[in-house]
Structures are given as structure tokens and as C-alpha cells.
Design a protein around this motif. Structure first.
Motif, PDB file in Angstrom:
ATOM      1  N   VAL A   5       0.834  -1.210   0.000  1.00  0.00           N
ATOM      2  CA  VAL A   5       0.000   0.000   0.000  1.00  0.00           C
ATOM      3  C   VAL A   5       0.867   1.258   0.000  1.00  0.00           C
ATOM      4  O   VAL A   5       0.507   2.263  -0.598  1.00  0.00           O
ATOM      5  CB  VAL A   5      -0.964   0.005   1.205  1.00  0.00           C
ATOM      6  CG1 VAL A   5      -1.802   1.273   1.240  1.00  0.00           C
ATOM      7  CG2 VAL A   5      -1.863  -1.216   1.173  1.00  0.00           C
ATOM      8  N   THR A   6       2.024   1.193   0.669  1.00  0.00           N
ATOM      9  CA  THR A   6       2.886   2.375   0.778  1.00  0.00           C
ATOM     10  C   THR A   6       3.903   2.481  -0.353  1.00  0.00           C
ATOM     11  O   THR A   6       4.783   3.332  -0.304  1.00  0.00           O
ATOM     12  CB  THR A   6       3.657   2.368   2.114  1.00  0.00           C
ATOM     13  OG1 THR A   6       4.520   1.218   2.144  1.00  0.00           O
ATOM     14  CG2 THR A   6       2.726   2.385   3.300  1.00  0.00           C
ATOM     15  N   GLY A   7       3.793   1.633  -1.338  1.00  0.00           N
ATOM     16  CA  GLY A   7       4.735   1.689  -2.456  1.00  0.00           C
ATOM     17  C   GLY A   7       6.114   1.200  -2.096  1.00  0.00           C
ATOM     18  O   GLY A   7       7.099   1.637  -2.676  1.00  0.00           O
ATOM     19  N   PRO A  27      -6.721  -8.424   5.794  1.00  0.00           N
ATOM     20  CA  PRO A  27      -6.170  -7.641   4.688  1.00  0.00           C
ATOM     21  C   PRO A  27      -6.970  -6.394   4.304  1.00  0.00           C
ATOM     22  O   PRO A  27      -6.383  -5.330   4.116  1.00  0.00           O
ATOM     23  CB  PRO A  27      -6.127  -8.642   3.531  1.00  0.00           C
ATOM     24  CG  PRO A  27      -5.965  -9.962   4.211  1.00  0.00           C
ATOM     25  CD  PRO A  27      -6.795  -9.857   5.463  1.00  0.00           C
ATOM     26  N   LEU A  28      -8.269  -6.489   4.182  1.00  0.00           N
ATOM     27  CA  LEU A  28      -9.065  -5.318   3.798  1.00  0.00           C
ATOM     28  C   LEU A  28      -8.926  -4.200   4.822  1.00  0.00           C
ATOM     29  O   LEU A  28      -8.747  -3.029   4.467  1.00  0.00           O
ATOM     30  CB  LEU A  28     -10.536  -5.700   3.637  1.00  0.00           C
ATOM     31  CG  LEU A  28     -11.482  -4.523   3.333  1.00  0.00           C
ATOM     32  CD1 LEU A  28     -11.121  -3.876   2.006  1.00  0.00           C
ATOM     33  CD2 LEU A  28     -12.923  -4.989   3.337  1.00  0.00           C
ATOM     34  N   PHE A  29      -8.974  -4.536   6.106  1.00  0.00           N
ATOM     35  CA  PHE A  29      -8.863  -3.527   7.156  1.00  0.00           C
ATOM     36  C   PHE A  29      -7.456  -2.928   7.196  1.00  0.00           C
ATOM     37  O   PHE A  29      -7.291  -1.732   7.403  1.00  0.00           O
ATOM     38  CB  PHE A  29      -9.227  -4.102   8.520  1.00  0.00           C
ATOM     39  CG  PHE A  29     -10.660  -4.550   8.623  1.00  0.00           C
ATOM     40  CD1 PHE A  29     -11.665  -3.936   7.903  1.00  0.00           C
ATOM     41  CD2 PHE A  29     -11.003  -5.599   9.455  1.00  0.00           C
ATOM     42  CE1 PHE A  29     -12.984  -4.345   8.000  1.00  0.00           C
ATOM     43  CE2 PHE A  29     -12.317  -6.023   9.564  1.00  0.00           C
ATOM     44  CZ  PHE A  29     -13.314  -5.399   8.838  1.00  0.00           C
ATOM     45  N   VAL A  30      -6.441  -3.779   6.993  1.00  0.00           N
ATOM     46  CA  VAL A  30      -5.056  -3.278   6.962  1.00  0.00           C
ATOM     47  C   VAL A  30      -4.921  -2.259   5.844  1.00  0.00           C
ATOM     48  O   VAL A  30      -4.421  -1.149   6.045  1.00  0.00           O
ATOM     49  CB  VAL A  30      -4.046  -4.431   6.780  1.00  0.00           C
ATOM     50  CG1 VAL A  30      -2.648  -3.886   6.514  1.00  0.00           C
ATOM     51  CG2 VAL A  30      -4.047  -5.351   7.990  1.00  0.00           C
ATOM     52  N   GLU A  31      -5.369  -2.622   4.663  1.00  0.00           N
ATOM     53  CA  GLU A  31      -5.257  -1.730   3.506  1.00  0.00           C
ATOM     54  C   GLU A  31      -5.975  -0.406   3.746  1.00  0.00           C
ATOM     55  O   GLU A  31      -5.414   0.671   3.488  1.00  0.00           O
ATOM     56  CB  GLU A  31      -5.838  -2.423   2.275  1.00  0.00           C
ATOM     57  CG  GLU A  31      -5.683  -1.619   1.017  1.00  0.00           C
ATOM     58  CD  GLU A  31      -6.187  -2.376  -0.208  1.00  0.00           C
ATOM     59  OE1 GLU A  31      -6.613  -1.688  -1.152  1.00  0.00           O
ATOM     60  OE2 GLU A  31      -6.156  -3.612  -0.214  1.00  0.00           O
ATOM     61  N   GLU A  32      -7.188  -0.466   4.233  1.00  0.00           N
ATOM     62  CA  GLU A  32      -7.955   0.763   4.454  1.00  0.00           C
ATOM     63  C   GLU A  32      -7.355   1.634   5.556  1.00  0.00           C
ATOM     64  O   GLU A  32      -7.336   2.859   5.443  1.00  0.00           O
ATOM     65  CB  GLU A  32      -9.414   0.426   4.762  1.00  0.00           C
ATOM     66  CG  GLU A  32     -10.162  -0.137   3.574  1.00  0.00           C
ATOM     67  CD  GLU A  32     -10.132   0.773   2.357  1.00  0.00           C
ATOM     68  OE1 GLU A  32     -10.370   1.988   2.497  1.00  0.00           O
ATOM     69  OE2 GLU A  32      -9.866   0.266   1.250  1.00  0.00           O
ATOM     70  N   LEU A  33      -6.872   1.015   6.612  1.00  0.00           N
ATOM     71  CA  LEU A  33      -6.277   1.801   7.692  1.00  0.00           C
ATOM     72  C   LEU A  33      -4.970   2.452   7.255  1.00  0.00           C
ATOM     73  O   LEU A  33      -4.711   3.613   7.564  1.00  0.00           O
ATOM     74  CB  LEU A  33      -6.068   0.952   8.941  1.00  0.00           C
ATOM     75  CG  LEU A  33      -5.596   1.689  10.187  1.00  0.00           C
ATOM     76  CD1 LEU A  33      -6.489   2.885  10.524  1.00  0.00           C
ATOM     77  CD2 LEU A  33      -5.525   0.732  11.373  1.00  0.00           C
ATOM     78  N   VAL A  34      -4.153   1.737   6.494  1.00  0.00           N
ATOM     79  CA  VAL A  34      -2.910   2.327   5.976  1.00  0.00           C
ATOM     80  C   VAL A  34      -3.237   3.508   5.066  1.00  0.00           C
ATOM     81  O   VAL A  34      -2.617   4.576   5.180  1.00  0.00           O
ATOM     82  CB  VAL A  34      -2.049   1.282   5.240  1.00  0.00           C
ATOM     83  CG1 VAL A  34      -0.869   1.941   4.533  1.00  0.00           C
ATOM     84  CG2 VAL A  34      -1.553   0.222   6.217  1.00  0.00           C
ATOM     85  N   LYS A  35      -4.208   3.360   4.188  1.00  0.00           N
ATOM     86  CA  LYS A  35      -4.609   4.471   3.320  1.00  0.00           C
ATOM     87  C   LYS A  35      -5.085   5.670   4.139  1.00  0.00           C
ATOM     88  O   LYS A  35      -4.758   6.815   3.827  1.00  0.00           O
ATOM     89  CB  LYS A  35      -5.706   4.029   2.358  1.00  0.00           C
ATOM     90  CG  LYS A  35      -5.231   3.097   1.274  1.00  0.00           C
ATOM     91  CD  LYS A  35      -6.402   2.666   0.401  1.00  0.00           C
ATOM     92  CE  LYS A  35      -5.994   1.700  -0.664  1.00  0.00           C
ATOM     93  NZ  LYS A  35      -7.149   1.237  -1.461  1.00  0.00           N
TER      94      LYS A  35
END
Length: 68
Positions: A5-7, A27-35
């Protein structure tokens, strides 16, 4: 997963610890929280990583479920 997510740039360890604790590694929650963290400006980008922009605020993110 966070690096995707952070490149490829690492987040501060204390931020990653909070992400894991608050998302249970889903995974979905990790991705959304990082964003959300990136969009909120809690971290700023440097050459190879992200660093905290300020003190971490209290985390209010709660997954929309509860495991029995």
C-alpha cells in the motif's frame, strides 16, 4: 501487505504495531487503515520510508465485527 500500500516504503514500527493490533491482520482492514493514515498526514514521506509527522493520536478505528 503494508509495503504494498505504501509503495514499498516502511512505516514507523509503532504505526505498524497499531495497525496489526486494530485490524487483527485482516487484509481489507489493513489496507484501508494504511490508506487512512497516509491520507490523514500522520506520516510524511522521506527517501526510503515514512516518518511520523507528529505524535500518534488515540486510535479510534474499530473493525466492524467482533470475534466470539
Amino acid at each position: 501487505m503494508v509495503l504494498r500500500v505504501t509503495g514499498g516504503k516502511a512505516l514507523p514500527a509503532e504505526v505498524v504495531q497499531q495497525i496489526v493490533a486494530k485490524t487483527d491482520g485482516i487484509p481489507l482492514f489493513v489496507e484501508e487503515l494504511v490508506k487512512t493514515i497516509l491520507d490523514a498526514g500522520l506520516v510524511r514521506e522521506e527517501a526510503e520510508r515514512y516518518v511520523l509527522s507528529a505524535l500518534l493520536p488515540p486510535w479510534r478505528f474499530q473493525p466492524p465485527y467482533r470475534m466470539p
